[in-house]
Design an enzyme around this catalytic site. Structure first.
Site, PDB file in Angstrom:
ATOM      1  N   LYS A  90      75.273  91.176  15.378  1.00  0.00           N
ATOM      2  CA  LYS A  90      74.361  90.039  15.190  1.00  0.00           C
ATOM      3  C   LYS A  90      73.133  90.148  16.081  1.00  0.00           C
ATOM      4  O   LYS A  90      72.005  89.846  15.641  1.00  0.00           O
ATOM      5  CB  LYS A  90      75.090  88.726  15.508  1.00  0.00           C
ATOM      6  CG  LYS A  90      76.107  88.321  14.468  1.00  0.00           C
ATOM      7  CD  LYS A  90      76.711  86.966  14.819  1.00  0.00           C
ATOM      8  CE  LYS A  90      77.728  86.579  13.757  1.00  0.00           C
ATOM      9  NZ  LYS A  90      78.341  85.265  14.040  1.00  0.00           N
ATOM     10  N   ASP A 134      80.454  79.719  20.868  1.00  0.00           N
ATOM     11  CA  ASP A 134      81.515  79.008  20.162  1.00  0.00           C
ATOM     12  C   ASP A 134      82.742  78.712  21.016  1.00  0.00           C
ATOM     13  O   ASP A 134      83.781  78.365  20.477  1.00  0.00           O
ATOM     14  CB  ASP A 134      81.926  79.790  18.907  1.00  0.00           C
ATOM     15  CG  ASP A 134      82.418  81.195  19.250  1.00  0.00           C
ATOM     16  OD1 ASP A 134      82.571  81.485  20.452  1.00  0.00           O
ATOM     17  OD2 ASP A 134      82.653  81.970  18.314  1.00  0.00           O
ATOM     18  N   CYS A 194      85.642  76.639  14.086  1.00  0.00           N
ATOM     19  CA  CYS A 194      84.834  76.638  12.867  1.00  0.00           C
ATOM     20  C   CYS A 194      85.650  77.070  11.655  1.00  0.00           C
ATOM     21  O   CYS A 194      85.579  76.469  10.587  1.00  0.00           O
ATOM     22  CB  CYS A 194      83.647  77.586  13.007  1.00  0.00           C
ATOM     23  SG  CYS A 194      82.101  76.767  13.403  1.00  0.00           S
ATOM     24  N   CYS A 258      78.382  72.879  40.525  1.00  0.00           N
ATOM     25  CA  CYS A 258      77.079  72.596  41.135  1.00  0.00           C
ATOM     26  C   CYS A 258      77.183  71.918  42.502  1.00  0.00           C
ATOM     27  O   CYS A 258      76.203  71.897  43.237  1.00  0.00           O
ATOM     28  CB  CYS A 258      76.238  71.733  40.204  1.00  0.00           C
ATOM     29  SG  CYS A 258      76.929  70.122  39.837  1.00  0.00           S
TER      30      CYS A 258
HETATM   31 ZN    ZN Z   1      78.367  70.258  38.104  1.00  0.00          ZN
END
Ligand code: ZN
Length: 263
Positions: A90, A134, A194, A258
């Site tokens: 792809k 996906d 899917c 984070c």
């Molecule tokens: Zn975070």
């Protein structure tokens, strides 16, 4: 992150005239896009329209990452591919499309599976990562790499008739990352449904085009007035009603992506 209107030659000014005339983009915004590098993760139902509109917007450099090959069942929604592409990688087929569409753009095809081991190297130097892949494990690995590298992330996903798009800047103080949103439970899980659940082609087109526009918002931050990246705002699409609603994702104070560092 360079660029000024001076960098667009006459042919480019003509090509992007409808962007440049928009006060929200302008010559400065268009020139900035020509200097940007976007990494697309997943060249599928979301990645195809996103790529087409990003290429149309004149993003100067794009890296296309997908380890999959085109199958006949992809053609119903993956708008870049034709029956002649069946069995081809792809990323390579999509890169060829970009080269035909706008030979000025620089495009690199990467046919590997992106994950925790290689994500940092694959997104190095990017101004934005657009993830339309996906499965959750890949999304979390990509998000962690974006936080570490200080790269904004446009995340787009789809399940049946519900779509979700958000811009994340987990590298900025107080801003949520994708891991704040979904948590750690999906690191090892592949949730590609899917095939089992079905998906409507036009629905992924809606979400993919919205993701491209969201990416442009992030790329134009600080350059043009379209550049309101809306960090941490999750846009939820319902294709059956249809409706679009928005909710705020707060930073998780215990996030391993984070706040306390990438695990
Ligand atoms: Zn975070």
């Amino acid at each position: 992150m360079s660029g000024s209107p001076d960098h667009l030659g006459p042919d480019r000014l003509d090509r992007f005239a409808r962007h440049i005339v928009l006060p929200e983009v302008g010559g400065a915004g268009q020139a900035a896009l020509a200097g940007r590098h976007v990494v697309l993760v997943g060249i599928g139902g979301i990645g195809c329209p996103a790529l087409q509109y990003l290429a149309g917007a004149g993003i100067g450099r794009m890296t296309l990452i997908d380890d999959d090959v085109v199958e006949a069942s992809n053609l119903q929604r993956q708008t870049l591919f034709t029956p002649a592409d069946i069995g081809r990688a792809k990323a390579a087929a999509a890169a060829e499309w970009v080269q035909r569409f706008d030979p000025v753009l620089e495009v690199n095809a990467v046919t590997v599976r992106i994950g925790a081991a290689n994500a940092a190297a694959l997104i190095a130097g990017a101004d934005l990562v657009l993830d339309g892949c996906d499965n959750f494990a890949t999304r979390l690995a990509v998000s962690d790499a974006c936080v570490t590298a200080g790269v904004p992330l446009t995340s787009a996903a789809l399940g049946r008739f519900q779509g979700q798009v958000a811009n994340f800047a987990g590298h900025l103080p107080g801003e949520a990352c994708y891991r704040c949103f979904v948590g750690d439970a999906f690191d090892a899980e592949d949730c590609d449904t899917c095939a089992a659940d079905g998906v409507l082609g036009a629905m992924v087109g809606w979400v993919g085009a919205f993701a491209a526009m969201h990416g442009l918002r992030a790329l134009l931050a600080g350059v043009a007035t379209l550049g309101d990246p809306q960090w941490g705002q999750l846009h939820v699409f319902d294709g059956l009603k249809p409706s679009l609603r928005t909710m705020r994702i707060a930073q998780d104070p215990g996030c391993n992506g984070c706040v306390s560092g990438v695990p």
